[in-house]
Write a protein that holds these residues in place. Structure first.
Motif, mmCIF file in Angstrom:
data_model
loop_
_atom_site.group_PDB
_atom_site.id
_atom_site.type_symbol
_atom_site.label_atom_id
_atom_site.label_comp_id
_atom_site.label_asym_id
_atom_site.label_seq_id
_atom_site.Cartn_x
_atom_site.Cartn_y
_atom_site.Cartn_z
ATOM 1 N N LEU A 1 -94.338 7.555 54.985
ATOM 2 C CA LEU A 1 -94.608 6.633 54.053
ATOM 3 C C LEU A 1 -93.584 5.804 53.916
ATOM 4 O O LEU A 1 -92.184 6.186 53.767
ATOM 5 N N MET A 2 -93.376 4.625 53.327
ATOM 6 C CA MET A 2 -92.367 3.503 52.880
ATOM 7 C C MET A 2 -92.584 2.956 51.701
ATOM 8 O O MET A 2 -93.474 1.945 51.487
ATOM 9 N N TYR A 3 -91.914 3.540 50.696
ATOM 10 C CA TYR A 3 -92.353 3.073 49.157
ATOM 11 C C TYR A 3 -91.133 2.400 48.764
ATOM 12 O O TYR A 3 -89.992 2.576 49.099
ATOM 13 N N GLY A 4 -91.085 1.672 47.443
ATOM 14 C CA GLY A 4 -90.083 0.980 46.727
ATOM 15 C C GLY A 4 -89.664 -0.056 47.340
ATOM 16 O O GLY A 4 -88.570 -0.508 47.376
ATOM 17 N N LEU A 5 -90.608 -1.134 47.882
ATOM 18 C CA LEU A 5 -90.254 -2.170 48.721
ATOM 19 C C LEU A 5 -90.858 -3.542 48.082
ATOM 20 O O LEU A 5 -92.200 -3.430 47.340
ATOM 21 N N ALA A 6 -90.145 -4.730 47.877
ATOM 22 C CA ALA A 6 -90.637 -5.738 47.282
ATOM 23 C C ALA A 6 -92.060 -6.212 47.903
ATOM 24 O O ALA A 6 -92.308 -5.980 49.191
ATOM 25 N N TYR A 7 -92.826 -6.959 47.364
ATOM 26 C CA TYR A 7 -93.946 -7.435 48.002
ATOM 27 C C TYR A 7 -93.652 -8.447 49.276
ATOM 28 O O TYR A 7 -92.606 -9.076 49.059
#
Length: 341
Positions: free
Chosen positions: A255-261
């Motif tokens: 999982l790769m979370y907390g990223l800008a669109y």
């Protein structure tokens, strides 16, 4: 004399994020970003009693330092303002904490122009006050309370009392920001079973500033050369564990979370044992739905193709080797005979 029940229309207050007239943006969790509150300069401001801007941040935002108050033409971009007011002399800042309606702790602040500050703003605007505004800049970050793909709104308020004592309470518009993420499922290309032990990083196109600072690296994507930077991310929806690369577990997922669109490139840095490394980055688009289970990005790995012992592949390698050795011996013998003659 003013009738008590008359509703006065006060100076308009607006709020933007990052840039003037920008009401929506996206950031990494814990990435410092800038908010801009913009307020009209009313007639008689030089002698007003109060000009106070307040803000109660959403609970998913954390206030950072970086307050600045400037006077600008409404058409000015960030950084081209006319006058920068002096903290302590022209304005004061009071920060604090409170709780919202759901008992979340929140950050608050109030920026108050002093008498000198109101005079300075009025003087900067001159006779063209309708073309000018006061701007309050401050920094914040999205924190670990954020939900992926869910808007984070923010609004500011103005409390203005003019020289005759008439009071105005105004609210700004409500700009919104977001953060997101993506999931990866690693499978065997033949059996489609989950693969453990694949390690990935995630990159995005570098900004001009990052390239100039030497922070970018070259990455080939679909035969095109990109200057990219690798992003730090969170490996859980609670945004608790930040890292720069992640390895698949037994379920084959990361999982790769907390990223800008935006557009990203997933790069495999280590393949599972016995499997080939991906030769091409995987392009993904992070948006409001990309973190959901149904949007997981599936990536396949193939095993090494090695010839079987005693099989045709081994025979061909053996014949080729013997031919090479025989040729070398023939050349060596020919050279020796020439020397003898």
């Amino acid at each position: 004399v003013h009738p008590k029940n008359t509703v006065e229309v006060g100076p308009e207050i607006r709020k933007d994020v990052t840039e003037i007239e920008n009401n929506e943006d996206t950031f990494d969790v814990n990435e410092i970003h800038n908010w801009i509150i913009r307020i009209d300069i009313p007639a008689g401001m030089a002698n007003a009693v109060k000009y106070e801007i307040s803000d109660r941040l959403d609970y998913r935002l954390t206030l950072k330092s970086g307050f600045e108050v400037r006077v600008a033409q409404k058409t000015d971009k960030v950084g081209t303002e006319t006058v920068t007011l002096i903290p302590g002399t022209d304005y004061t800042v009071q920060t604090g904490g409170a709780v919202d309606g759901e008992n979340h702790p929140i950050d608050t602040f109030t920026v108050s122009l002093t008498g000198a500050g109101m005079k300075a703003a009025a003087a900067a605007a001159g006779q063209n006050r309708a073309d000018y505004e006061v701007r309050v800049y401050f920094d914040a970050v999205i924190d670990s309370d954020a939900q992926l793909g869910i808007e984070i709104p923010n609004q500011a308020k103005l409390h203005y009392i003019n020289e005759t004592g008439i009071e105005y309470l105004e609210e700004s518009d409500v700009p919104k920001i977001y953060t997101g993420g993506t999931g990866i499922l690693k499978l065997d290309s033949a059996t489609e079973t989950p693969l453990e032990g694949a390690t990935f990083k995630i990159a995005r196109d570098a900004t001009a500033e990052q390239i100039a600072a030497g922070e970018s690296v070259s990455l080939t994507v679909n035969e095109e050369e990109h200057q990219v930077v690798f992003a730090a991310f969170y490996a859980d929806a609670e945004l608790a564990n930040q890292m720069t690369e992640c390895t698949t577990g037994e379920d084959g997922k990361i999982l790769m979370y907390g990223l800008a669109y935006g557009t990203y490139y997933i790069v495999e840095t280590k393949a599972p044992g016995g499997y080939n490394l991906l030769t091409e980055p995987v392009t993904v688009e992070i948006n409001g739905q990309s973190h959901l289970e149904e949007a997981v990005v599936t990536v396949f790995n193939t095993k090494f193709l090695l010839p079987e012992t005693g099989g045709m592949g081994t025979g061909l390698f053996t014949v080729f080797g013997l031919v090479c050795i025989g040729g070398a011996l023939l050349i060596s013998v020919t050279c020796m005979r020439k020397k003898e003659t």
